[in-house]
Design a protein around this motif. Structure first.
Motif, PDB file in Angstrom:
ATOM      1  N   LYS A   3      -1.394   5.149   0.652  1.00 50.94           N
ATOM      2  CA  LYS A   3      -2.307   4.105   0.214  1.00 50.94           C
ATOM      3  C   LYS A   3      -1.968   2.733   0.810  1.00 50.94           C
ATOM      4  CE  LYS A   3      -3.401   6.300  -4.217  1.00 50.94           C
ATOM      5  NZ  LYS A   3      -3.404   6.144  -5.697  1.00 50.94           N
ATOM      6  N   THR A   4      -0.702   2.576   1.232  1.00 52.00           N
ATOM      7  CA  THR A   4      -0.252   1.286   1.752  1.00 52.00           C
ATOM      8  C   THR A   4       0.436   1.472   3.095  1.00 52.00           C
ATOM      9  OG1 THR A   4       0.087   0.413  -0.482  1.00 52.00           O
ATOM     10  CG2 THR A   4       1.222  -0.717   1.316  1.00 52.00           C
ATOM     11  N   LEU A   5       0.048   0.662   4.064  1.00 51.33           N
ATOM     12  CA  LEU A   5       0.697   0.646   5.371  1.00 51.33           C
ATOM     13  C   LEU A   5       1.524  -0.626   5.466  1.00 51.33           C
ATOM     14  CD1 LEU A   5      -2.286   1.847   7.602  1.00 51.33           C
ATOM     15  CD2 LEU A   5      -0.334   3.193   6.823  1.00 51.33           C
ATOM     16  N   LEU A   6       2.827  -0.448   5.629  1.00 47.36           N
ATOM     17  CA  LEU A   6       3.785  -1.544   5.690  1.00 47.36           C
ATOM     18  C   LEU A   6       4.304  -1.644   7.122  1.00 47.36           C
ATOM     19  CD1 LEU A   6       5.474  -3.624   4.020  1.00 47.36           C
ATOM     20  CD2 LEU A   6       7.102  -1.767   3.590  1.00 47.36           C
ATOM     21  N   PHE A   7       4.040  -2.770   7.760  1.00 48.10           N
ATOM     22  CA  PHE A   7       4.333  -2.898   9.186  1.00 48.10           C
ATOM     23  C   PHE A   7       5.386  -3.970   9.476  1.00 48.10           C
ATOM     24  CE2 PHE A   7      -0.279  -1.722   9.239  1.00 48.10           C
ATOM     25  CZ  PHE A   7      -0.189  -0.537   9.972  1.00 48.10           C
ATOM     26  N   ASP A   8       6.267  -3.667  10.417  1.00 53.54           N
ATOM     27  CA  ASP A   8       7.082  -4.683  11.070  1.00 53.54           C
ATOM     28  C   ASP A   8       6.160  -5.427  12.048  1.00 53.54           C
ATOM     29  OD1 ASP A   8       9.326  -6.084  12.009  1.00 53.54           O
ATOM     30  OD2 ASP A   8       9.803  -4.535  13.478  1.00 53.54           O
ATOM     31  N   GLN A  90      -7.698  -4.880  13.104  1.00 57.11           N
ATOM     32  CA  GLN A  90      -8.966  -5.373  12.572  1.00 57.11           C
ATOM     33  C   GLN A  90      -9.854  -4.228  12.092  1.00 57.11           C
ATOM     34  OE1 GLN A  90     -10.015  -7.693  16.061  1.00 57.11           O
ATOM     35  NE2 GLN A  90      -9.589  -9.623  15.001  1.00 57.11           N
ATOM     36  N   GLN A  91      -9.787  -3.099  12.798  1.00 60.89           N
ATOM     37  CA  GLN A  91     -10.532  -1.920  12.386  1.00 60.89           C
ATOM     38  C   GLN A  91     -10.014  -1.386  11.057  1.00 60.89           C
ATOM     39  OE1 GLN A  91     -13.227  -0.657  13.902  1.00 60.89           O
ATOM     40  NE2 GLN A  91     -13.460   0.922  12.336  1.00 60.89           N
ATOM     41  N   LEU A  92      -8.686  -1.374  10.912  1.00 59.88           N
ATOM     42  CA  LEU A  92      -8.083  -0.943   9.639  1.00 59.88           C
ATOM     43  C   LEU A  92      -8.548  -1.838   8.489  1.00 59.88           C
ATOM     44  CD1 LEU A  92      -4.335  -0.123  10.448  1.00 59.88           C
ATOM     45  CD2 LEU A  92      -6.122   1.475   9.757  1.00 59.88           C
ATOM     46  N   LYS A  96     -10.978  -0.716   5.084  1.00 55.94           N
ATOM     47  CA  LYS A  96     -10.511  -0.926   3.704  1.00 55.94           C
ATOM     48  C   LYS A  96     -10.002   0.346   3.033  1.00 55.94           C
ATOM     49  CE  LYS A  96     -13.530  -4.922   2.940  1.00 55.94           C
ATOM     50  NZ  LYS A  96     -14.611  -5.513   2.108  1.00 55.94           N
ATOM     51  N   LYS A  97      -9.394   1.231   3.817  1.00 56.78           N
ATOM     52  CA  LYS A  97      -8.833   2.467   3.251  1.00 56.78           C
ATOM     53  C   LYS A  97      -7.407   2.264   2.751  1.00 56.78           C
ATOM     54  CE  LYS A  97     -11.426   5.754   6.138  1.00 56.78           C
ATOM     55  NZ  LYS A  97     -11.284   6.827   7.174  1.00 56.78           N
ATOM     56  N   TYR A  98      -6.736   1.273   3.323  1.00 61.25           N
ATOM     57  CA  TYR A  98      -5.315   1.079   3.023  1.00 61.25           C
ATOM     58  C   TYR A  98      -5.019  -0.378   2.723  1.00 61.25           C
ATOM     59  CZ  TYR A  98      -5.345   5.488   5.587  1.00 61.25           C
ATOM     60  OH  TYR A  98      -5.642   6.751   6.017  1.00 61.25           O
ATOM     61  N   GLU A  99      -4.033  -0.574   1.851  1.00 61.70           N
ATOM     62  CA  GLU A  99      -3.476  -1.904   1.667  1.00 61.70           C
ATOM     63  C   GLU A  99      -2.578  -2.175   2.879  1.00 61.70           C
ATOM     64  OE1 GLU A  99      -1.195  -4.417  -1.841  1.00 61.70           O
ATOM     65  OE2 GLU A  99      -0.893  -2.261  -1.718  1.00 61.70           O
ATOM     66  N   ASP A 129      -3.204  -7.922   3.723  1.00 63.63           N
ATOM     67  CA  ASP A 129      -3.339  -8.254   2.306  1.00 63.63           C
ATOM     68  C   ASP A 129      -2.142  -9.066   1.827  1.00 63.63           C
ATOM     69  OD1 ASP A 129      -5.809  -6.643   1.675  1.00 63.63           O
ATOM     70  OD2 ASP A 129      -4.515  -5.046   2.417  1.00 63.63           O
ATOM     71  N   ALA A 130      -1.011  -8.884   2.489  1.00 61.29           N
ATOM     72  CA  ALA A 130       0.194  -9.671   2.201  1.00 61.29           C
ATOM     73  C   ALA A 130       0.993  -9.791   3.486  1.00 61.29           C
ATOM     74  CB  ALA A 130       1.022  -9.014   1.102  1.00 61.29           C
ATOM     75  N   PHE A 131       1.674 -10.916   3.647  1.00 60.34           N
ATOM     76  CA  PHE A 131       2.332 -11.242   4.915  1.00 60.34           C
ATOM     77  C   PHE A 131       3.696 -11.829   4.590  1.00 60.34           C
ATOM     78  CE2 PHE A 131       2.797 -13.475   9.005  1.00 60.34           C
ATOM     79  CZ  PHE A 131       2.145 -12.616   9.890  1.00 60.34           C
TER      80      PHE A 131
END
Length: 202
Positions: A3-8, A90-92, A96-99, A129-131
């Protein structure tokens, strides 16, 4: 289900030349990073010391260098933000499938350079959604508290999170918390292939 993608940030979206900083500092007269320097670098990443204190520390260690020389050497690691990665992000956001959350070890000098030199930075940041930047939240990877901070703040279940980072030490800590991980290799892999490389998770 993820549900959430967390990226470096660096070497996931932003291209880096990780050898450049030492190479440029070496030209100024630095022969090696001492344990004291490594500690200062980490304190700076956590926002525990100011940019002025950080630069002054190095000018004292490399007497023949100027503040301008040091800042330029420090920022030499930073390269570019490829357009196709921004478009992927931007496509992600549009789907709106993932936080979408960014979690980066960085510092004020690097972010200042990025804001001035990466023309798409505002668009990039707007996708999330958060940075979270280490020097702003006073935590840094791979310490466990930075992951606990994100999990608790967003009420995330580790098994529903995928974390992408180019540093194995960082992904190992996350994995130990039950978070799904991708230790991306920037030399042979690209974040835009996320859903094919990690297809079993989606």
């Amino acid at each position: 289900m993820i549900k959430t993608l967390l990226f470096d940030f660096g070497d996931v979206f932003l291209n880096l030349d990780k050898a450049a900083t030492f190479r440029e500092l070496n030209k100024l007269g630095l022969n090696d990073f001492s344990s004291e320097m490594i500690q200062q670098n980490q304190l700076y990443e956590m926002g525990k010391i100011s940019s002025e204190e950080f630069v002054n520390f190095y000018t004292n260690k490399i007497p023949k260098s100027s503040s301008e020389d040091l800042v330029k050497a420090w920022n030499s690691i930073l390269l570019d933000l490829p357009k196709h990665r921004l478009e992927f992000l931007q496509q992600l956001k549009e789907e709106k499938k993932y936080e979408l959350i960014l979690l980066s070890n960085t510092n004020d000098l690097h972010i200042s350079w990025i804001k001035e030199n990466i023309i798409d930075f505002a668009e990039f940041k707007a996708c999330f959604d958060a940075f979270y930047l280490s020097h702003e939240i006073n935590f840094r990877k791979p310490n466990v508290d930075i992951y606990e901070f994100v999990l608790e703040k967003h009420q995330l279940r580790p098994k529903e999170v995928l974390f992408v980072d180019d540093t194995q030490e960082n992904t190992e800590t996350a994995k130990n918390l039950g978070i799904h991980t991708w230790n991306i290799d920037p030399k042979s892999e690209d974040i835009v292939h996320l859903f094919s490389i990690k297809s079993k998770l989606f």
